[in-house]
Scaffold this motif. Sequence first.
Motif, PDB file in Angstrom:
ATOM      1  N   GLN A 286      51.809  32.308  62.477  1.00  0.00           N
ATOM      2  CA  GLN A 286      53.258  32.222  62.286  1.00  0.00           C
ATOM      3  C   GLN A 286      53.611  31.807  60.862  1.00  0.00           C
ATOM      4  O   GLN A 286      52.841  31.162  60.170  1.00  0.00           O
ATOM      5  CB  GLN A 286      53.857  31.204  63.263  1.00  0.00           C
ATOM      6  N   GLY A 287      54.816  32.180  60.453  1.00  0.00           N
ATOM      7  CA  GLY A 287      55.343  31.741  59.166  1.00  0.00           C
ATOM      8  C   GLY A 287      54.580  32.261  57.966  1.00  0.00           C
ATOM      9  O   GLY A 287      54.531  31.598  56.930  1.00  0.00           O
ATOM     10  N   LEU A 288      54.022  33.462  58.083  1.00  0.00           N
ATOM     11  CA  LEU A 288      53.231  34.006  56.969  1.00  0.00           C
ATOM     12  C   LEU A 288      54.095  34.344  55.761  1.00  0.00           C
ATOM     13  O   LEU A 288      53.562  34.490  54.647  1.00  0.00           O
ATOM     14  CB  LEU A 288      52.464  35.243  57.430  1.00  0.00           C
ATOM     15  N   HIS A 289      55.401  34.460  55.941  1.00  0.00           N
ATOM     16  CA  HIS A 289      56.295  34.679  54.806  1.00  0.00           C
ATOM     17  C   HIS A 289      56.398  33.448  53.924  1.00  0.00           C
ATOM     18  O   HIS A 289      57.015  33.509  52.854  1.00  0.00           O
ATOM     19  CB  HIS A 289      57.694  35.070  55.308  1.00  0.00           C
ATOM     20  N   ARG A 290      55.778  32.342  54.361  1.00  0.00           N
ATOM     21  CA  ARG A 290      55.748  31.115  53.552  1.00  0.00           C
ATOM     22  C   ARG A 290      54.349  30.744  53.104  1.00  0.00           C
ATOM     23  O   ARG A 290      54.205  29.883  52.228  1.00  0.00           O
ATOM     24  CB  ARG A 290      56.341  29.952  54.366  1.00  0.00           C
TER      25      ARG A 290
ATOM     26  N   THR B  80      64.332  37.263  56.571  1.00  0.00           N
ATOM     27  CA  THR B  80      63.205  37.801  57.324  1.00  0.00           C
ATOM     28  C   THR B  80      62.132  36.737  57.509  1.00  0.00           C
ATOM     29  O   THR B  80      62.067  35.761  56.757  1.00  0.00           O
ATOM     30  CB  THR B  80      62.579  39.019  56.618  1.00  0.00           C
ATOM     31  N   GLN B  81      61.292  36.948  58.511  1.00  0.00           N
ATOM     32  CA  GLN B  81      60.138  36.096  58.763  1.00  0.00           C
ATOM     33  C   GLN B  81      58.993  36.999  59.198  1.00  0.00           C
ATOM     34  O   GLN B  81      59.218  38.112  59.661  1.00  0.00           O
ATOM     35  CB  GLN B  81      60.436  35.076  59.860  1.00  0.00           C
ATOM     36  N   VAL B  82      57.743  36.528  59.048  1.00  0.00           N
ATOM     37  CA  VAL B  82      56.593  37.367  59.378  1.00  0.00           C
ATOM     38  C   VAL B  82      55.580  36.572  60.201  1.00  0.00           C
ATOM     39  O   VAL B  82      55.171  35.473  59.800  1.00  0.00           O
ATOM     40  CB  VAL B  82      55.889  37.908  58.113  1.00  0.00           C
ATOM     41  N   ASN B  83      55.180  37.148  61.340  1.00  0.00           N
ATOM     42  CA  ASN B  83      54.067  36.652  62.149  1.00  0.00           C
ATOM     43  C   ASN B  83      53.019  37.752  62.255  1.00  0.00           C
ATOM     44  O   ASN B  83      53.329  38.935  62.119  1.00  0.00           O
ATOM     45  CB  ASN B  83      54.527  36.271  63.563  1.00  0.00           C
ATOM     46  N   ALA B  84      51.780  37.349  62.515  1.00  0.00           N
ATOM     47  CA  ALA B  84      50.704  38.312  62.765  1.00  0.00           C
ATOM     48  C   ALA B  84      50.144  38.060  64.157  1.00  0.00           C
ATOM     49  O   ALA B  84      50.010  36.908  64.591  1.00  0.00           O
ATOM     50  CB  ALA B  84      49.599  38.175  61.718  1.00  0.00           C
ATOM     51  N   TYR B  85      49.807  39.144  64.860  1.00  0.00           N
ATOM     52  CA  TYR B  85      49.276  39.071  66.223  1.00  0.00           C
ATOM     53  C   TYR B  85      47.894  39.714  66.243  1.00  0.00           C
ATOM     54  O   TYR B  85      47.749  40.898  65.932  1.00  0.00           O
ATOM     55  CB  TYR B  85      50.208  39.791  67.205  1.00  0.00           C
TER      56      TYR B  85
ATOM     57  N   GLY C  79      60.430  39.691  61.627  1.00  0.00           N
ATOM     58  CA  GLY C  79      61.680  39.374  62.306  1.00  0.00           C
ATOM     59  C   GLY C  79      62.835  39.342  61.321  1.00  0.00           C
ATOM     60  O   GLY C  79      62.702  38.841  60.205  1.00  0.00           O
ATOM     61  N   ILE C  80      63.976  39.897  61.721  1.00  0.00           N
ATOM     62  CA  ILE C  80      65.171  39.951  60.869  1.00  0.00           C
ATOM     63  C   ILE C  80      66.236  39.090  61.515  1.00  0.00           C
ATOM     64  O   ILE C  80      66.727  39.405  62.602  1.00  0.00           O
ATOM     65  CB  ILE C  80      65.654  41.404  60.706  1.00  0.00           C
ATOM     66  N   ARG C  81      66.566  37.989  60.858  1.00  0.00           N
ATOM     67  CA  ARG C  81      67.469  36.998  61.452  1.00  0.00           C
ATOM     68  C   ARG C  81      68.904  37.237  60.969  1.00  0.00           C
ATOM     69  O   ARG C  81      69.452  36.508  60.148  1.00  0.00           O
ATOM     70  CB  ARG C  81      67.010  35.585  61.098  1.00  0.00           C
TER      71      ARG C  81
END
Length: 427
Positions: A129-133, A153-158, A253-255
């Motif tokens: 989680q929070g890979l955009h940071r 935007t935010q980025v998670n990886a699965y 994710g687009i908030r």
Amino acid sequence: MPRHDRQPSPGGDGRPAVPCAASTALARCVAVDPAKFAADHWGCSPLLSRAAELPNPDGFTDLLSPADADELLSRRGLRTPFLRLAKDGELVPAARYTGGGGAGAEIGDQVLDEKVLQLYADGATLVLQGLHRSWPTLVDFARDLSIALAQPTQVNAYLTPAGSQGFATHYDTHDVFVLQVDGRKHWRIHPPVLPDPLERQPWGGRADEVAATAEGRPALDVVLTPGDALYLPRGWLHSAQAQESSSLHLTVGIRALTRYALVEELLALAAEDPRLRSGLPLGVDVADPDAIEPELTETVEALRDWLLRADPAAVAARLRDRAWPAARPAPIRPLAQAAALAALTADSRVAPREGLRWQLSPTGDDGRVALRLFDRTITLPGTCEPAVRALLTGEVTRVGDLPGLDDDADRLVLARRLLKEAVLTPA
């Protein structure tokens, strides 16, 4: 392949400059022209873009590869909540894969790679989680995409083992881009049970309806392969299962703000109206509809009267305070920035911090100007306004060329102030 504008757009009050990379970031996610995406898909219908239709032949491994994920899990001192694990639709308690950090790290929630290995080998999905940071390529990509969409935007990886499914059918309360990095994953997409859900309306409150809808025929039944991208508006039901090998995908994710956010801010401002602050009559039975009806009628009339006088500038200011902190500008390098401060001359070149949102306006009758940023307001002499505006719109980069100031000494003072405030960076 659609054509995209390769020229950067200048920034202005309230918006950052739009670099070429922003258009490129969006083009990597959708195989249609941005205008068509906005008109036909944004917020209303899914869009599948196959790798062959997208501009990058190498897919998305440059953003985060399986080897990069291993690096994060093993050598970066990862802590919760930057990692979650899920299996059979349930989250795995963090205590099962975290512990002490060893000598010199007096913490108890560091990710333990050997525990992660055991759970992953037993079929658990790993969610970074929070890979955009935290991951450099995704910090840049998320910022560029955020600028292109004008939304945070935010980025998670699965990371899902072969044949496994981390989460049951559900919906998100924000739009997403799914970018398949490695392996193959089978997605089943169903229409919303609640169109355009708010963040306060998660799928768990409609679990039975979601499960029943998921039994029906999907609107989209597709296997994503490396390099494919999928756009899903908020509310669309989805589930995904890895196929014959493990799968890695990114979820962006687009908030976006909603009209309900406007309603919330209007109601907050409505506290200024004395009629709306007045109390209900003494002794009124609030459980009796007949007793409440006249009070409701008068309140609705008062609210309507107030809304007709609502100040768009006041609403915009509140929305700014809500939206701007959610989309951070580009990271800066404190040591390099400090060195640039010490070495600054009239010949030095500077540039606005990428992704920075700003507004420049007079403060009142004192002849000063306010530079509003995402986290604070800087007050400057009014004589600085032409120079600040020229810097932030990219019209001027050389310190000695700043307009409106008398000499290089004044120009250096202003440039140093803006570098120290992380408004500018060395060009």
